[in-house]
Scaffold this motif. Structure first.
Motif, PDB file in Angstrom:
ATOM      1  N   PRO A 167      14.884  44.542  48.143  1.00  0.00           N
ATOM      2  CA  PRO A 167      15.541  43.509  47.345  1.00  0.00           C
ATOM      3  C   PRO A 167      15.162  42.106  47.815  1.00  0.00           C
ATOM      4  CG  PRO A 167      17.108  44.520  48.852  1.00  0.00           C
ATOM      5  CD  PRO A 167      15.849  45.323  48.947  1.00  0.00           C
ATOM      6  N   ALA A 168      15.137  41.166  46.877  1.00  0.00           N
ATOM      7  CA  ALA A 168      14.814  39.763  47.169  1.00  0.00           C
ATOM      8  C   ALA A 168      15.316  38.929  46.010  1.00  0.00           C
ATOM      9  CB  ALA A 168      13.306  39.579  47.351  1.00  0.00           C
ATOM     10  N   GLY A 169      15.221  37.617  46.172  1.00  0.00           N
ATOM     11  CA  GLY A 169      15.630  36.767  45.060  1.00  0.00           C
ATOM     12  C   GLY A 169      15.722  35.309  45.440  1.00  0.00           C
ATOM     13  N   PRO A 170      15.867  34.452  44.456  1.00  0.00           N
ATOM     14  CA  PRO A 170      15.971  33.015  44.717  1.00  0.00           C
ATOM     15  C   PRO A 170      17.305  32.691  45.376  1.00  0.00           C
ATOM     16  CG  PRO A 170      16.406  33.478  42.420  1.00  0.00           C
ATOM     17  CD  PRO A 170      15.965  34.784  43.029  1.00  0.00           C
ATOM     18  N   CYS A 171      17.380  31.520  45.983  1.00  0.00           N
ATOM     19  CA  CYS A 171      18.642  31.098  46.563  1.00  0.00           C
ATOM     20  C   CYS A 171      18.898  29.631  46.230  1.00  0.00           C
ATOM     21  CB  CYS A 171      18.684  31.336  48.075  1.00  0.00           C
ATOM     22  SG  CYS A 171      17.444  30.459  49.024  1.00  0.00           S
ATOM     23  N   SER A 172      20.136  29.252  46.390  1.00  0.00           N
ATOM     24  CA  SER A 172      20.551  27.878  46.133  1.00  0.00           C
ATOM     25  C   SER A 172      21.345  27.403  47.344  1.00  0.00           C
ATOM     26  CB  SER A 172      21.414  27.809  44.870  1.00  0.00           C
ATOM     27  OG  SER A 172      21.838  26.488  44.628  1.00  0.00           O
ATOM     28  N   GLU A 173      20.954  26.254  47.908  1.00  0.00           N
ATOM     29  CA  GLU A 173      21.579  25.757  49.124  1.00  0.00           C
ATOM     30  C   GLU A 173      22.392  24.490  48.836  1.00  0.00           C
ATOM     31  OE1 GLU A 173      18.117  25.392  51.608  1.00  0.00           O
ATOM     32  OE2 GLU A 173      18.398  27.401  52.437  1.00  0.00           O
ATOM     33  N   ILE A 174      23.529  24.377  49.527  1.00  0.00           N
ATOM     34  CA  ILE A 174      24.411  23.229  49.364  1.00  0.00           C
ATOM     35  C   ILE A 174      24.365  22.414  50.647  1.00  0.00           C
ATOM     36  CG2 ILE A 174      26.748  22.472  48.804  1.00  0.00           C
ATOM     37  CD1 ILE A 174      27.191  25.320  47.645  1.00  0.00           C
ATOM     38  N   PHE A 175      24.189  21.099  50.501  1.00  0.00           N
ATOM     39  CA  PHE A 175      24.041  20.206  51.649  1.00  0.00           C
ATOM     40  C   PHE A 175      25.115  19.118  51.626  1.00  0.00           C
ATOM     41  CE2 PHE A 175      19.967  22.111  51.059  1.00  0.00           C
ATOM     42  CZ  PHE A 175      19.348  22.146  52.301  1.00  0.00           C
ATOM     43  N   PHE A 176      25.489  18.686  52.826  1.00  0.00           N
ATOM     44  CA  PHE A 176      26.399  17.548  52.972  1.00  0.00           C
ATOM     45  C   PHE A 176      25.594  16.344  53.449  1.00  0.00           C
ATOM     46  CE2 PHE A 176      29.157  14.825  55.559  1.00  0.00           C
ATOM     47  CZ  PHE A 176      30.189  14.580  54.667  1.00  0.00           C
ATOM     48  N   ASP A 177      25.801  15.223  52.804  1.00  0.00           N
ATOM     49  CA  ASP A 177      25.113  13.971  53.148  1.00  0.00           C
ATOM     50  C   ASP A 177      25.937  13.238  54.208  1.00  0.00           C
ATOM     51  OD1 ASP A 177      23.855  11.540  53.320  1.00  0.00           O
ATOM     52  OD2 ASP A 177      24.014  11.058  51.175  1.00  0.00           O
ATOM     53  N   MET A 178      25.382  13.147  55.419  1.00  0.00           N
ATOM     54  CA  MET A 178      26.081  12.485  56.527  1.00  0.00           C
ATOM     55  C   MET A 178      26.175  10.973  56.344  1.00  0.00           C
ATOM     56  SD  MET A 178      26.939  14.899  58.789  1.00  0.00           S
ATOM     57  CE  MET A 178      27.018  14.148  60.404  1.00  0.00           C
ATOM     58  N   GLY A 179      25.329  10.408  55.476  1.00  0.00           N
ATOM     59  CA  GLY A 179      25.394   8.972  55.227  1.00  0.00           C
ATOM     60  C   GLY A 179      24.130   8.256  55.652  1.00  0.00           C
ATOM     61  N   PRO A 180      23.920   7.040  55.136  1.00  0.00           N
ATOM     62  CA  PRO A 180      22.672   6.310  55.394  1.00  0.00           C
ATOM     63  C   PRO A 180      22.426   5.995  56.865  1.00  0.00           C
ATOM     64  CG  PRO A 180      24.298   4.931  54.270  1.00  0.00           C
ATOM     65  CD  PRO A 180      24.816   6.323  54.219  1.00  0.00           C
ATOM     66  N   GLU A 181      23.501   5.921  57.654  1.00  0.00           N
ATOM     67  CA  GLU A 181      23.297   5.617  59.074  1.00  0.00           C
ATOM     68  C   GLU A 181      22.635   6.779  59.822  1.00  0.00           C
ATOM     69  OE1 GLU A 181      27.712   6.875  58.663  1.00  0.00           O
ATOM     70  OE2 GLU A 181      26.116   5.954  57.455  1.00  0.00           O
ATOM     71  N   TYR A 182      22.550   7.957  59.176  1.00  0.00           N
ATOM     72  CA  TYR A 182      21.975   9.128  59.834  1.00  0.00           C
ATOM     73  C   TYR A 182      20.535   9.388  59.424  1.00  0.00           C
ATOM     74  CZ  TYR A 182      26.535  10.414  61.679  1.00  0.00           C
ATOM     75  OH  TYR A 182      27.715  10.427  62.375  1.00  0.00           O
ATOM     76  N   GLY A 183      19.998   8.652  58.449  1.00  0.00           N
ATOM     77  CA  GLY A 183      18.626   8.922  58.060  1.00  0.00           C
ATOM     78  C   GLY A 183      18.278   8.303  56.720  1.00  0.00           C
ATOM     79  N   ILE A 184      17.154   8.784  56.180  1.00  0.00           N
ATOM     80  CA  ILE A 184      16.595   8.173  54.972  1.00  0.00           C
ATOM     81  C   ILE A 184      17.254   8.721  53.710  1.00  0.00           C
ATOM     82  CG2 ILE A 184      14.382   7.759  56.090  1.00  0.00           C
ATOM     83  CD1 ILE A 184      13.287  10.221  54.687  1.00  0.00           C
ATOM     84  N   ASP A 185      17.142   7.981  52.638  1.00  0.00           N
ATOM     85  CA  ASP A 185      17.606   8.431  51.330  1.00  0.00           C
ATOM     86  C   ASP A 185      16.627   9.473  50.781  1.00  0.00           C
ATOM     87  OD1 ASP A 185      19.816   6.761  51.275  1.00  0.00           O
ATOM     88  OD2 ASP A 185      18.669   5.090  50.432  1.00  0.00           O
ATOM     89  N   GLY A 186      17.087  10.187  49.756  1.00  0.00           N
ATOM     90  CA  GLY A 186      16.164  11.085  49.074  1.00  0.00           C
ATOM     91  C   GLY A 186      16.620  12.511  48.954  1.00  0.00           C
ATOM     92  N   GLY A 187      17.686  12.905  49.654  1.00  0.00           N
ATOM     93  CA  GLY A 187      18.207  14.251  49.514  1.00  0.00           C
ATOM     94  C   GLY A 187      17.509  15.274  50.396  1.00  0.00           C
TER      95      GLY A 187
END
Length: 884
Positions: A167-187
């Motif tokens: 078995p196999a298949g696609p996946c979908s991941e959910i992320f939390f944005d820590m904020g601009p002070e932690y890194g670059i924009d863009g997702g």
């Protein structure tokens, strides 16, 4: 929000939505290919793969996990931990993508007041597989995410498979944005640490084959039943919800970090290197606590070695922070208190956990003291020569001193030198090969588990052997050379799956039955019986006569004598366990066992060796229970009911909702056990303890013969006693006294020989004194004594010679060969030490030439090595050094 509260909310949310709440499985995985449970889905693999029919359409769990492949990253990143908790919701052919996506969005964004996790939608991002338009549309339908915060990624990140056909298949991941002070924009597409993945939704949709890599495989088609497997990192959600910087600062981990900092008199956040060490300590203490709670104990193999490595890294890190003495008694209770809300067992079993951890720390502190000298010498030599620490030295440290090779690598790296890891690996492999040379592989190579999928789908194999030794059944399947077959022919070794069987499959410490499988025109010898898949019993047989075909009628016949011996041994194990607890107290938990006809082995938690009197008492109590002819009663009941009756669950074992309780003499021995047993204790016959030994810092092992084998052992010992009494011409009652007298005479003779050798050495004093020479302002006596009785002889001679050289600056270095090994003694008087000549440095210098280690005090020191032929070279090196 506390981590335990996130845990509770997760289970409550999915239980209200029709999911069966499944308790966390043990960290010790049932999957033979895995050492530990490494992901939340591991306990559900048989259901997700279709190997075993799922007992419920949807489930949820918060699973304890251990991963150590990234152990070097622990403490350095915000989210690398060895122990972690994976919350998951699973669907077995029930809901699919829409259900998984809507559940995820609802739980994350529902307010805390309404039972959700209270994430702001504007802080969340989602990724989907680039070709999964269905998931993309569902996210747009069920969430308030703008299009730019749903990003498409490729197979390397958003496609799941086991790496094997299946078995196999696609996946979908959910992320939390820590904020601009932690890194670059863009997702998440930027792969920046600013975006923390908190939840992965796997859509098990396809059947794949020809798997060459993570991104190179062939999709055969859609699965007949599509499954959902999701995983949310509890620690990641916790550090976000608690407003801290990383997982080491959450409520279940930070208290240990703070206590370690307090012990080390450090301030967390003041120094990066110290912070990393404090995080390692906090993480590894928690991991050690949870592993021991699940029955793992420190050892040099397998899971026990991983635990030992974790615990020793704690000790090593504390020493690097300046804490030289023991610290576990300060750290483990703090971790217990932080974890008990989510896992009450760590408090209930803490006495056992503490004994195991503290004993390991004590052992390792001794190891550090004894092995550090050898390692320091090897590192210094490597540094001086501009080379590396030899693989032989690394192996010596591992094999003799118990140094994990990882610790050797760390110490060497700190000193700026390398270790010859390839030679070490070669020596380790040679050791393993030697260990296996005498053990014929009984089990052989078992087929890939996927072979059993269809067979398991036909239902569980019914075991009838509690009540009968023969049973008429039917052949459901045949496996030959790892592949399904319709027939097995004369001379072949094959695996047979039957509808029912009276043959016991190895489990619960009881070895597999011996016996035959007979049918119309065929006969097969049973070589082994195992359970490769939950609920499926597989018989490995050698076909002696005829051909066995699928659907043939087959009768299982258990070897009655072997089964009788096996039941005697298994019931005997329960008797010995009860006797152990009677003598040593309730903390003497059984931690492992193995029994077969005529023999039992029982491992139990205890630190100290048993005295002769204690072993005799345990043996006597066990045999008195046999004489008492206690009734043996077996009952099946619910797990909670069994616990309420006081039935003992073996530490670290896993049990289902329905269990089998075995009573011997009522409550005298009451344990959960699925094995076969005698009907009364008298049938055990006899128990004869033959050995008691250590199998770890907190575990002991008793081995015993049972029944007729115990009698034969006593008969053999009686024959030995008769031979001794005859040869020594004394009655049996005087045999011990006679042997003691002979031993005393031997010791006297050895003392006389030693005195003669010392006298002989003493006669050489004038000759040796005449060989003293003037070097660098000191009178120096360097000499090789040749073969000597022991290092004590060399030391005594060195002290005498130093005395006779007078009060002017004098140095004595003597060498000799004792028991085939070189030994060097260096001695200096006060005047020489004032001139800067130290005995310890001289002994160490000589030992380096001799291929060993050495050191000691400034006035008297000893060195040794492996090559007596280099004694002359060692003395020459000291002469050169003193004359410089």
């Amino acid at each position: 929000m506390k981590t335990a509260e996130i845990h509770r909310r997760w289970l409550d949310f999915f239980e209200k939505r029709g999911h069966t709440v499944v308790p966390s499985a043990s960290l010790v995985s049932d999957d033979p290919s895995l050492m530990f449970t490494v992901a939340g889905m591991v306990p559900f693999v048989p259901y997700l793969s279709g190997m075993v029919p799922a007992p419920y359409p949807r489930a949820t769990s918060v699973q304890k996990c251990i991963r150590t492949n990234d152990i070097e990253e622990v403490g350095k990143t915000p989210r690398h931990g060895t122990f972690f908790q994976m919350a998951g919701n699973f669907s077995f052919g029930d809901y699919f993508k829409e259900g998984a996506i809507s559940f995820a969005w609802d739980l994350l964004t529902t307010s805390e007041e309404e039972g959700g996790l209270g994430f702001r939608p504007e802080d969340l991002w989602v990724t989907v597989y680039e070709e999964d338009d269905e998931a993309l549309a569902l996210w747009k339908q069920h969430s308030t995410l703008p299009d730019e915060r749903i990003q498409k990624l490729g197979k390397d990140t958003n496609y799941w498979s086991t790496g094997q056909p299946g078995p196999a298949g696609p996946c979908s991941e959910i992320f939390f944005d820590m904020g601009p002070e932690y890194g670059i924009d863009g997702g998440p597409i930027t792969d920046d640490d600013r975006y923390v993945e908190i939840w992965n939704l796997v859509f098990m949709q396809y059947q794949v084959a020809d798997v060459k890599s993570k991104t190179d495989f062939t999709i055969l088609g859609e699965l007949p039943k599509k499954n959902i497997d999701t995983g949310l990192g509890l620690e990641r959600v916790a550090f976000i919800k608690q407003g801290v910087q990383n997982m080491y600062e959450i409520d279940q981990v930070r208290p240990v970090l703070d206590r370690a900092a307090e012990l080390a008199k450090k301030t967390y956040g003041a120094n990066h290197e110290d912070d990393v060490l404090l995080r390692v300590i906090a993480d590894h203490v928690r991991s050690g606590l949870m592993l021991i709670a699940d029955g793992v104990t420190p050892s040099n193999e397998g899971r026990g070695y991983i635990l030992r490595r974790l615990l020793r890294r704690v000790t090593r890190s504390m020493r690097q922070l300046g804490v030289e003495g023991p610290s576990f008694a300060e750290l483990f209770p703090v971790s217990r208190d932080a974890m008990k809300a989510a896992y009450p067992a760590v408090e209930h079993d803490f006495d056992f956990i503490a004994r195991a951890a503290y004993a390991e720390e004590k052992t390792f502190l001794r190891t550090l003291a004894s092995g550090s000298q050898t390692l320091d010498t090897a590192v210094a030599e490597a540094k001086q020569a501009g080379g590396s620490v030899s693989g032989e030295t690394a192996f010596l440290l591992h094999d003799t001193f118990g140094f994990p090779v990882e610790l050797t690598l760390e110490v060497a790296e700190e000193a700026g030198v390398s270790v010859d890891a390839e030679v070490f690996k070669t020596l380790m492999q040679e050791q393993r090969d030697r260990a296996k040379a005498d053990a014929k592989a009984k089990k052989g190579q078992r087929a890939d588990l996927s072979v059993y999928k269809e067979l398991r789908g036909l239902g569980e194999t019914l075991f009838t052997g509690y009540d009968e030794l023969t049973h008429e059944s039917r052949v459901l399947g045949i496996v030959v050379d790892g592949a399904p077959a319709r027939e097995a022919h004369e001379g072949q070794v094959a695996e047979l799956v039957l509808a029912e069987t009276s043959l016991w499959a190895e489990s619960g410490g009881q070895d597999a039955d011996q016996g035959l499988i007979l049918g119309d025109g065929f006969e097969a010898e049973v070589l082994d019986v195992q359970k490769p898949v939950q609920g499926l019993i597989v018989h490995t047989v050698r076909v002696l006569i005829g051909t066995i075909a699928v659907d043939a009628r087959a009768e299982t016949q258990v070897d009655a004598d072997y089964r009788r011996g096996a039941t005697q041994a298994h019931s005997g194990t329960h008797l010995v366990h009860a006797a152990l607890r009677d003598v040593l107290g309730p903390n003497a938990h059984q931690t492992g066992s193995y029994n077969k006809a005529g023999y039992l082995r029982l491992d139990f938690s205890h630190s100290d060796a048993l005295s002769t009197e204690t072993k005799s008492e345990i043996e006597e109590i066990s045999n008195l229970a046999i004489r008492s002819d206690y009734e043996v009663v077996t009952r099946e009941m619910g797990l909670e009911e069994a616990k309420a009756l006081g039935a003992m669950a073996l530490f670290g074992e896993k049990y289902g909702d329905r269990v089998r309780v075995v009573d011997i003499g009522g409550a005298w021995s009451r344990e959960l056990c699925a094995g076969t047993h005698v009907s009364s204790s008298a049938e055990v016959g006899m128990i004869s303890l033959v050995s008691e030994s250590s199998v770890g810092s907190t575990n002991r092992r008793i081995e015993s013969l049972v029944g007729i084998e115990a009698f034969r052992n006593f008969a053999a010992e009686r024959a030995i006693v008769q031979q001794l009494t005859s040869g020594l011409k004394v009655p049996r009652t005087e045999l011990i006294t006679k042997v003691q007298d002979l031993g005393a005479q031997l010791k006297q003779a050895e003392k006389k020989i030693a005195a003669l050798e010392a006298e002989k050495l003493g006669q050489r004093i004038p000759e040796l004194l005449a060989g003293a020479e003037q070097l660098g302002g000191s009178r120096v006596l360097l000499a090789s004594l040749g073969s000597v009785g022991s290092a004590d002889d060399v030391r005594s001679m060195a002290l005498q010679l130093r005395e006779k050289l007078g009060s002017d600056s004098a140095v004595v270095v003597l060498a000799g060969e004792a028991a085939g090994k070189p030994v060097v003694i260096a001695a200096t008087n006060p005047a020489a030490r004032e001139n800067g000549v130290k005995a310890g440095a001289l002994a160490k210098l000589a030992a380096q030439v001799l291929g060993g280690g050495g050191g000691g005090k400034d006035d008297l020191a000893q060195g040794g090595g492996t090559d007596p032929a280099k004694i002359g070279d060692a003395l020459a090196e000291i002469r050169r050094t003193l004359g410089a």
